[in-house]
Design a protein around this motif. Structure first.
Motif, PDB file in Angstrom:
ATOM      1  N   UNK A   1       0.836  -1.206   0.000  1.00 51.36           N
ATOM      2  CA  UNK A   1       0.000   0.000   0.000  1.00 51.36           C
ATOM      3  C   UNK A   1       0.871   1.257   0.000  1.00 51.36           C
ATOM      4  N   UNK A   2       1.939   1.254   0.791  1.00 56.42           N
ATOM      5  CA  UNK A   2       2.850   2.411   0.833  1.00 56.42           C
ATOM      6  C   UNK A   2       3.502   2.626  -0.535  1.00 56.42           C
ATOM      7  N   UNK A   3       3.921   1.555  -1.176  1.00 52.79           N
ATOM      8  CA  UNK A   3       4.528   1.658  -2.503  1.00 52.79           C
ATOM      9  C   UNK A   3       3.545   2.188  -3.532  1.00 52.79           C
ATOM     10  N   UNK A   4       2.294   1.754  -3.454  1.00 59.10           N
ATOM     11  CA  UNK A   4       1.273   2.256  -4.379  1.00 59.10           C
ATOM     12  C   UNK A   4       0.986   3.738  -4.151  1.00 59.10           C
ATOM     13  N   UNK A   5       0.938   4.143  -2.873  1.00 55.04           N
ATOM     14  CA  UNK A   5       0.734   5.576  -2.575  1.00 55.04           C
ATOM     15  C   UNK A   5       1.863   6.399  -3.187  1.00 55.04           C
ATOM     16  N   UNK A   6       3.082   5.907  -3.082  1.00 55.23           N
ATOM     17  CA  UNK A   6       4.233   6.615  -3.633  1.00 55.23           C
ATOM     18  C   UNK A   6       4.174   6.631  -5.158  1.00 55.23           C
ATOM     19  N   UNK A   7       3.815   5.485  -5.753  1.00 54.59           N
ATOM     20  CA  UNK A   7       3.771   5.343  -7.205  1.00 54.59           C
ATOM     21  C   UNK A   7       2.653   6.183  -7.822  1.00 54.59           C
ATOM     22  N   UNK A   8       1.506   6.230  -7.171  1.00 55.31           N
ATOM     23  CA  UNK A   8       0.344   6.931  -7.720  1.00 55.31           C
ATOM     24  C   UNK A   8       0.256   8.399  -7.294  1.00 55.31           C
TER      25      UNK A   8
END
Length: 158
Positions: free
Chosen positions: A20-27
């Motif tokens: 989830x943290x990686x997706x927040x950063x990516x998006x």
């Protein structure tokens, strides 16, 4: 289902949290930086109002020029009272409190008169004159403006 089976919630799993943290950063959308105001922008603003500006235009110019010359924050401008302005050869602006004033001691800003088109002292004097501001009162300096048939005036209470 996990609760019924006696397992910890899925959201607490380290794998799910890291994903989830990686997706927040990516998006994440990049921050849109605002362009800082320049002296040239202020000069063009002053020129654009012409020879007979309205009270609304003079107030806007006074706010912009004072903020620029004094490196003031918006909340400092909003909190200014008429009695916080002292006109002499230049202008002294008394800031009672500020976000950056950790000990709440207040500060006095000295704004020099430049005699240029963008002189904040001249514009503030013009604003105070047009708005008929009593610099000894405790009313807000920058108040709302009421438009009427006979022209513009400041709201009584700010």
């Amino acid at each position: 289902m996990h609760r019924v089976a006696g397992l910890p919630p899925v959201g607490e799993s380290p794998l799910v949290q890291e994903t989830a943290q990686g997706l927040r950063w990516l998006l994440a959308k990049p921050k849109k930086l605002k362009e800082p105001i320049t002296a040239e922008m202020l000069k063009s603003m002053v020129k654009s109002v012409g020879l007979t500006p309205s009270l609304t235009e003079v107030r806007l110019l006074a706010v912009c020029l004072l903020a620029f010359a004094g490196f003031m924050r918006c909340d400092e401008l909003v909190k200014l009272q008429c009695k916080d302005i002292v006109n002499d050869e230049g202008m002294v602006v008394n800031i009672c409190s500020s976000k950056t004033d950790q000990f709440r001691e207040g500060a006095s800003l000295i704004i020099a008169r430049s005699r240029a088109l963008t002189c904040p002292v001249d514009m503030m004097q013009r604003y105070c004159s047009m708005a008929k501001i009593d610099l000894t009162s405790g009313a807000r300096l920058f108040r709302g403006i009421v438009s009427a048939k006979d022209g513009e005036r400041l709201q009584a209470n700010g």
